[in-house]
Design a protein around this motif. Structure first.
Motif, PDB file in Angstrom:
ATOM      1  N   UNK A 112       9.648  -2.430   1.752  1.00 27.79           N
ATOM      2  CA  UNK A 112       9.670  -3.525   2.949  1.00 27.79           C
ATOM      3  C   UNK A 112       9.872  -3.057   4.276  1.00 27.79           C
ATOM      4  N   UNK A 113      10.572  -2.057   4.553  1.00 23.56           N
ATOM      5  CA  UNK A 113      10.798  -1.236   5.859  1.00 23.56           C
ATOM      6  C   UNK A 113       9.490  -0.760   6.295  1.00 23.56           C
ATOM      7  N   UNK A 114       8.813  -0.179   5.226  1.00 20.51           N
ATOM      8  CA  UNK A 114       7.518   0.712   5.828  1.00 20.51           C
ATOM      9  C   UNK A 114       6.490  -0.596   6.032  1.00 20.51           C
ATOM     10  N   UNK A 115       6.598  -1.782   5.303  1.00 19.42           N
ATOM     11  CA  UNK A 115       5.634  -2.688   5.782  1.00 19.42           C
ATOM     12  C   UNK A 115       6.127  -3.164   7.017  1.00 19.42           C
ATOM     13  N   UNK A 116       7.265  -3.621   7.285  1.00 17.85           N
ATOM     14  CA  UNK A 116       7.600  -4.113   8.490  1.00 17.85           C
ATOM     15  C   UNK A 116       7.355  -3.037   9.665  1.00 17.85           C
ATOM     16  N   UNK A 117       7.619  -1.929   9.611  1.00 23.53           N
ATOM     17  CA  UNK A 117       7.343  -1.027  10.757  1.00 23.53           C
ATOM     18  C   UNK A 117       5.619  -0.769  10.943  1.00 23.53           C
ATOM     19  N   UNK A 118       4.932  -1.102   9.701  1.00 23.77           N
ATOM     20  CA  UNK A 118       3.484  -0.901  10.024  1.00 23.77           C
ATOM     21  C   UNK A 118       2.957  -2.711  10.737  1.00 23.77           C
TER      22      UNK A 118
END
Length: 155
Positions: A112-118
């Protein structure tokens, strides 16, 4: 012919001779049996002694193995009887399940954090483009205004 006395002596003599013959035969028979027994024993005694030694070795080895097996069985029994150890294994099992759940949760959070950063990066790029476009529009407006204001004429 012989008289009764001579006949009685002859019978007595005959009976004594037969008695001696029987005794001699018995002695010969006893001696033969004794010699046969000694010969039989002498012939097989070495094998019997070797067999007895081997049997003693096997018996000693079996006793040693039996003692070792009893010691190992006692150790196993002690381990199974150890309540603290059983409790520790239960705690390890519970902790291992918690760890697995935490790993799954951490993987989910990481995703989820990877998607949010993206997404944040894309939004930042869009905002920068918009800011750049606004800046360019302002510059164009400023140029237009300056063009519209007119230039002082020099005569």
């Amino acid at each position: 012919m012989m008289t009764d006395m001579e006949e009685a002596e002859a019978r007595e003599l005959q009976s004594e001779i037969e008695k001696r013959n029987r005794e001699e035969n018995e002695l010969d028979f006893k001696e033969a049996v004794k010699k046969l027994a000694e010969g039989f024993l002498n012939q097989y005694q070495v094998q019997w002694e070797q067999t007895e030694k081997k049997l003693d070795e096997v018996k000693n080895k079996q006793e040693t193995l039996l003692n070792q097996m009893q010691i190992e069985n006692k150790k196993f029994q002690d381990v199974f009887d150890d309540i603290k150890l059983n409790d520790m294994f239960q705690t390890i099992k519970i902790s291992q399940n918690k760890l697995i759940l935490m790993k799954k949760e951490m993987a989910s959070i990481h995703e989820r954090t990877f998607k949010l950063k993206k997404r944040a990066l894309r939004l930042q790029q869009i905002i920068q483009k918009e800011a750049l476009n606004r800046e360019q529009q302002r510059e164009q407006e400023i140029r237009r205004e300056q063009e519209l204001i007119g230039k002082p004429m020099i005569s």
